[in-house]
Write a protein that holds these residues in place. Structure first.
Motif, PDB file in Angstrom:
ATOM      1  N   SER A 370       0.823  -1.217   0.000  1.00 22.96           N
ATOM      2  CA  SER A 370       0.000   0.000   0.000  1.00 22.96           C
ATOM      3  C   SER A 370       0.852   1.260   0.000  1.00 22.96           C
ATOM      4  O   SER A 370       0.445   2.297  -0.533  1.00 22.96           O
ATOM      5  CB  SER A 370      -0.921   0.001   1.232  1.00 22.96           C
ATOM      6  OG  SER A 370      -1.803  -1.097   1.209  1.00 22.96           O
ATOM      7  N   ILE A 371       2.023   1.178   0.618  1.00 23.12           N
ATOM      8  CA  ILE A 371       2.923   2.344   0.649  1.00 23.12           C
ATOM      9  C   ILE A 371       3.700   2.467  -0.657  1.00 23.12           C
ATOM     10  O   ILE A 371       3.883   3.566  -1.192  1.00 23.12           O
ATOM     11  CB  ILE A 371       3.886   2.230   1.850  1.00 23.12           C
ATOM     12  CG1 ILE A 371       3.090   2.323   3.162  1.00 23.12           C
ATOM     13  CG2 ILE A 371       4.958   3.316   1.798  1.00 23.12           C
ATOM     14  CD1 ILE A 371       3.900   2.000   4.402  1.00 23.12           C
ATOM     15  N   ILE A 372       4.137   1.328  -1.219  1.00 27.83           N
ATOM     16  CA  ILE A 372       4.924   1.350  -2.458  1.00 27.83           C
ATOM     17  C   ILE A 372       4.074   1.767  -3.648  1.00 27.83           C
ATOM     18  O   ILE A 372       4.518   2.544  -4.503  1.00 27.83           O
ATOM     19  CB  ILE A 372       5.539  -0.042  -2.722  1.00 27.83           C
ATOM     20  CG1 ILE A 372       6.596  -0.378  -1.671  1.00 27.83           C
ATOM     21  CG2 ILE A 372       6.171  -0.094  -4.121  1.00 27.83           C
ATOM     22  CD1 ILE A 372       7.139  -1.781  -1.796  1.00 27.83           C
ATOM     23  N   GLY A 373       2.835   1.259  -3.722  1.00 23.42           N
ATOM     24  CA  GLY A 373       1.984   1.470  -4.896  1.00 23.42           C
ATOM     25  C   GLY A 373       1.847   2.910  -5.342  1.00 23.42           C
ATOM     26  O   GLY A 373       2.208   3.255  -6.477  1.00 23.42           O
ATOM     27  N   PRO A 374       1.309   3.808  -4.490  1.00 20.26           N
ATOM     28  CA  PRO A 374       1.116   5.196  -4.913  1.00 20.26           C
ATOM     29  C   PRO A 374       2.420   5.898  -5.269  1.00 20.26           C
ATOM     30  O   PRO A 374       2.461   6.730  -6.191  1.00 20.26           O
ATOM     31  CB  PRO A 374       0.458   5.845  -3.690  1.00 20.26           C
ATOM     32  CG  PRO A 374      -0.132   4.713  -2.930  1.00 20.26           C
ATOM     33  CD  PRO A 374       0.789   3.552  -3.147  1.00 20.26           C
ATOM     34  N   ASN A 375       3.497   5.589  -4.536  1.00 19.70           N
ATOM     35  CA  ASN A 375       4.774   6.258  -4.799  1.00 19.70           C
ATOM     36  C   ASN A 375       5.380   5.817  -6.129  1.00 19.70           C
ATOM     37  O   ASN A 375       5.810   6.652  -6.938  1.00 19.70           O
ATOM     38  CB  ASN A 375       5.751   5.965  -3.660  1.00 19.70           C
ATOM     39  CG  ASN A 375       5.360   6.662  -2.368  1.00 19.70           C
ATOM     40  OD1 ASN A 375       5.452   7.873  -2.250  1.00 19.70           O
ATOM     41  ND2 ASN A 375       4.920   5.897  -1.392  1.00 19.70           N
TER      42      ASN A 375
END
Length: 423
Positions: A370-375
């Motif tokens: 969830s943290i990697i996806g948007p970035n």
């Protein structure tokens, strides 16, 4: 309270012992509920959790936007939810083992309910950041405990169906949640009060449930060995949680940017995103039932392959909204149940005593994704091309397929685990 020791071994003592036995049986009947009731109550709890998340995410964003907070700060504030999820997963296993499923679910509900009711009191970024962390911690705690409760008590032949119903309940709640934004016309505090009331009802129903605990080994293995053992046995089955977190957060955060840059109107963007969830609702239970019959791994690999192709096809449609709509429904239907099916597959593979540790790893994977996806998606849109977010998504699922072929080398170990540890 009767004391049979004082009565002795005569006839009166025998009567006393029979009375205590009868009272014990009576207490057991009062504290025992059917597995169907327990399952339905857990489904209701996760439905409310989905409703809460589906409403809070856009509601808080809208309120901050109306307050003049920049989009960057708005997005940064939203990350607090995932930080809370990640932090609680570092310590959650021990409380569940010690206090049982029910108490941890109740604690999670109380954290979410308290934080939700505090939001309208003070519109401050630091205050809301802390509250969002509490929501993430509480939400993750209740999800972890309820998922573990279902997977560890469901028979193997119904595990895929049960966890798929669980996933569908959350998706339904998450889809209905945004409708609560309309309640703001009655007052800013009303949507928050409605969520609090729903959680209060779930809390009252849970109080009547008996306490149950995860299965323990006769000789408790050290925590480190449980985690290493879970990864060694089920590393492939733990990967879908990371993929699902990556996909869900990337779609919610990056697709609106992609759509606007491709010339798609805001109204169509608001229609296309729910289409992904609709696809998930359509195929969630059928895929779960199919996995019960054909095997979890085969279904995950076939769905991941077709879903990856669906994501890769999105840039080919350009700004053709009907083509994107079809691709989203297909992708959502195929990979929208990845998290729940992955959990069911983990439960197939690992010893029941390892399930708490395995579920912790799955939840951490979800948070990391969830943290990697948007970035990653945002950097791709900014420096590569708008369509790169879908190239990344599709490639991740195709990578998963490649790992699946590599995982075949543990087939005999998988068969042994199934025989020894499933219901």
């Amino acid at each position: 309270m009767l004391d049979c020791k004082l009565v002795g071994t005569n006839a009166h003592g025998a009567v006393c012992r029979q009375a205590l036995l009868f009272l014990g049986r009576g207490v057991k009947k009062v504290r025992t509920v059917s597995s169907s009731y327990r399952f339905l109550l857990l489904i209701f709890v996760v439905l409310i959790a989905g409703l809460s998340q589906g409403l809070l995410l856009p509601l808080l964003t809208i309120l901050l936007e109306k307050s003049g907070v920049s989009s960057g700060m708005n997005g940064l504030n939203a990350v607090a939810l995932y930080i809370g999820m990640f932090l609680i997963m570092l310590v959650i296993e021990k409380p569940v083992r010690k206090f049982g499923y029910k108490r941890v679910i109740i604690l999670g509900i109380m954290l979410v309910m308290a934080a939700t009711l505090l939001f309208p009191l003070w519109k401050n970024l630091v205050f809301w950041f802390a509250l969002r962390m509490l929501v993430g911690m509480g939400d993750s705690a209740l999800h972890y405990s309820s998922q573990l409760w279902i997977t560890s008590t469901s028979p193997a032949e119904k595990r895929g169906r049960n966890i798929s119903i669980y996933g569908m309940a959350y998706a339904i709640g998450f889809s209905i949640g945004p409708l609560g934004i309309n309640l703001m016309s009655f007052g800013v505090w009303v949507p928050f009060a409605v969520i609090g009331g729903c959680f209060g009802l779930a809390l009252l129903l849970l109080l009547k449930m008996p306490h149950e605990y995860p299965v323990r080994e006769e000789k408790n293995a050290p925590a480190k060995s449980r985690y290493i053992g879970a990864i060694r046995i089920a590393w492939f089955a733990l990967f879908p949680a990371l993929l699902y977190g990556y996909m869900e957060s990337s779609m919610n955060s990056n697709f609106p940017v992609y759509g606007l840059r491709m010339g798609i109107s805001e109204s169509w963007v608001s229609v296309l995103l729910p289409a992904f969830g609709i696809g998930s609702l359509i195929l969630q239970i059928p895929l779960g039932l199919w996995s019960d019959r054909k095997g979890r791994k085969q279904v995950l690999m076939l769905a991941g392959f077709a879903g990856g192709l669906a994501f890769l096809s999105v840039p080919l449609f350009g700004n053709n909204v009907w083509g994107i709509l079809f691709a989203f429904i297909a992708a959502g239907g195929l990979v929208g149940s990845f998290y729940s099916l992955g959990l069911a597959y983990v439960a197939d593979l690992v010893p029941k005593a390892y399930l708490p540790a395995a579920n912790v790893i799955a939840s951490i994977n979800f948070s990391v994704g969830s943290i990697i996806g948007p970035n990653l998606g945002g950097l791709g849109i900014q420096y590569v091309s708008p369509g790169s977010m879908f190239y990344f998504l599709g490639s991740m699922f195709l990578l998963f397929i490649g790992l699946g072929f590599f995982f075949q080398r543990t087939k005999q170990e998988e068969k042994t685990s199934l025989i020894r540890f499933t219901n």
